[in-house]
Motif scaffolding. Sequence first.
Motif, PDB file in Angstrom:
ATOM      1  N   MET A 216      14.004  10.714   9.279  1.00 15.03           N
ATOM      2  CA  MET A 216      12.757  10.824   9.996  1.00 15.03           C
ATOM      3  C   MET A 216      12.029  12.089   9.538  1.00 15.03           C
ATOM      4  SD  MET A 216      12.596   9.644  13.851  1.00 15.03           S
ATOM      5  CE  MET A 216      11.137  10.007  14.754  1.00 15.03           C
ATOM      6  N   PRO A 217      10.739  12.034   9.294  1.00 15.13           N
ATOM      7  CA  PRO A 217      10.026  13.194   8.761  1.00 15.13           C
ATOM      8  C   PRO A 217       9.902  14.309   9.800  1.00 15.13           C
ATOM      9  CG  PRO A 217       8.487  11.415   9.216  1.00 15.13           C
ATOM     10  CD  PRO A 217       9.867  10.882   9.462  1.00 15.13           C
ATOM     11  N   ASP A 218       9.818  15.525   9.302  1.00 14.30           N
ATOM     12  CA  ASP A 218       9.609  16.680  10.161  1.00 14.30           C
ATOM     13  C   ASP A 218       8.112  16.758  10.458  1.00 14.30           C
ATOM     14  OD1 ASP A 218      10.613  20.164   9.956  1.00 14.30           O
ATOM     15  OD2 ASP A 218       9.248  19.161  11.320  1.00 14.30           O
TER      16      ASP A 218
ATOM     17  N   GLU B 168       0.521  11.747   0.838  1.00 12.08           N
ATOM     18  CA  GLU B 168       1.398  11.463  -0.292  1.00 12.08           C
ATOM     19  C   GLU B 168       2.845  11.335   0.179  1.00 12.08           C
ATOM     20  OE1 GLU B 168       2.691  13.636  -4.405  1.00 12.08           O
ATOM     21  OE2 GLU B 168       0.599  13.785  -3.790  1.00 12.08           O
ATOM     22  N   SER B 169       3.262  12.235   1.041  1.00 10.61           N
ATOM     23  CA  SER B 169       4.619  12.204   1.579  1.00 10.61           C
ATOM     24  C   SER B 169       4.870  10.920   2.369  1.00 10.61           C
ATOM     25  CB  SER B 169       4.838  13.429   2.467  1.00 10.61           C
ATOM     26  OG  SER B 169       6.061  13.339   3.131  1.00 10.61           O
ATOM     27  N   ALA B 170       3.932  10.556   3.233  1.00 12.87           N
ATOM     28  CA  ALA B 170       4.079   9.350   4.045  1.00 12.87           C
ATOM     29  C   ALA B 170       4.091   8.099   3.170  1.00 12.87           C
ATOM     30  CB  ALA B 170       2.961   9.272   5.079  1.00 12.87           C
ATOM     31  N   LEU B 171       3.240   8.068   2.151  1.00 14.87           N
ATOM     32  CA  LEU B 171       3.175   6.905   1.270  1.00 14.87           C
ATOM     33  C   LEU B 171       4.408   6.790   0.384  1.00 14.87           C
ATOM     34  CD1 LEU B 171      -0.596   7.100   0.417  1.00 14.87           C
ATOM     35  CD2 LEU B 171       0.543   5.176   1.534  1.00 14.87           C
TER      36      LEU B 171
ATOM     37  N   TYR C 197      -1.824  -2.661   9.661  1.00 21.44           N
ATOM     38  CA  TYR C 197      -1.516  -1.397  10.316  1.00 21.44           C
ATOM     39  C   TYR C 197      -2.773  -0.562  10.511  1.00 21.44           C
ATOM     40  CZ  TYR C 197       0.065   3.326  11.129  1.00 21.44           C
ATOM     41  OH  TYR C 197       0.230   4.566  11.674  1.00 21.44           O
ATOM     42  N   LEU C 198      -2.857   0.104  11.669  1.00 25.17           N
ATOM     43  CA  LEU C 198      -3.929   1.051  11.987  1.00 25.17           C
ATOM     44  C   LEU C 198      -3.299   2.197  12.763  1.00 25.17           C
ATOM     45  CD1 LEU C 198      -6.995   1.752  12.100  1.00 25.17           C
ATOM     46  CD2 LEU C 198      -7.080   0.457  14.237  1.00 25.17           C
ATOM     47  N   ASN C 199      -3.460   3.439  12.270  1.00 27.85           N
ATOM     48  CA  ASN C 199      -2.812   4.576  12.927  1.00 27.85           C
ATOM     49  C   ASN C 199      -3.553   5.018  14.184  1.00 27.85           C
ATOM     50  OD1 ASN C 199      -5.018   5.983  11.806  1.00 27.85           O
ATOM     51  ND2 ASN C 199      -3.771   7.745  11.236  1.00 27.85           N
ATOM     52  N   LYS C 200      -2.983   5.995  14.861  1.00 32.95           N
ATOM     53  CA  LYS C 200      -3.512   6.492  16.139  1.00 32.95           C
ATOM     54  C   LYS C 200      -4.955   6.973  16.015  1.00 32.95           C
ATOM     55  CE  LYS C 200      -2.535  10.083  19.553  1.00 32.95           C
ATOM     56  NZ  LYS C 200      -1.607  11.188  19.870  1.00 32.95           N
TER      57      LYS C 200
ATOM     58  N   GLN D 235       8.002  -4.073   9.074  1.00 34.31           N
ATOM     59  CA  GLN D 235       9.106  -3.433   9.786  1.00 34.31           C
ATOM     60  C   GLN D 235       9.280  -1.964   9.371  1.00 34.31           C
ATOM     61  OE1 GLN D 235      10.321  -5.538  12.066  1.00 34.31           O
ATOM     62  NE2 GLN D 235       8.937  -7.021  11.138  1.00 34.31           N
ATOM     63  N   ALA D 236       8.432  -1.464   8.499  1.00 34.15           N
ATOM     64  CA  ALA D 236       8.575  -0.100   7.972  1.00 34.15           C
ATOM     65  C   ALA D 236       8.319   0.952   9.049  1.00 34.15           C
ATOM     66  CB  ALA D 236       7.599   0.105   6.815  1.00 34.15           C
ATOM     67  N   ASN D 237       8.938   2.093   8.882  1.00 31.94           N
ATOM     68  CA  ASN D 237       8.704   3.232   9.762  1.00 31.94           C
ATOM     69  C   ASN D 237       7.404   3.904   9.319  1.00 31.94           C
ATOM     70  OD1 ASN D 237       8.657   5.572  11.246  1.00 31.94           O
ATOM     71  ND2 ASN D 237      10.612   6.345  10.488  1.00 31.94           N
TER      72      ASN D 237
END
Length: 171
Positions: free
Chosen positions: A1-3, A17-20, A59-62, A35-37
Amino acid sequence: MPDYEKLLQANLPEALESALEELDRAFDIPKQLLQANVSAFEELSCCVFGYFARDDIFYLNKKGRELLRMRLPSLDEHRNSGPPIFWLEDDANLAAADQFVANRQKPILETRELITLAWGKTWLHGSKFPVRNVQGQTIALFFAGHELPPSRQIKLVADHYQQNQHQIGDN
């Protein structure tokens, strides 16, 4: 899980870039992306959405959900129910940018996207990124960007309709 603290402290391109990178080349088939995180995208300060095709947004983020909801009429009784429904404008130039990213398998860092909702349209400025399967084929695209200011929106809408007007009248 990312910090999350480090992710939020990073500048936007590094955070994206990190998330992708967590999604790129991690799956065999497009359906597995569902099903991806995607938690790394949730706290980014820009609108992020993922799509398999222009008419298949998955997908659509917050921040994107907030952006699209703030345009709803204040008396809308469905204001707090589920993510807003939107679609990408069916525009040849915008679709060509998608195809360019998919074929080249490299991001376009300066591009626009026209989002259509029940209340109207809004332009976003940002970047498009390919997500590839384990074999290296593009299976989805992600867009990350910010809504353009109203003065810029007006000019883009006028330009967009002027271009489409010529196409409608041509025989």
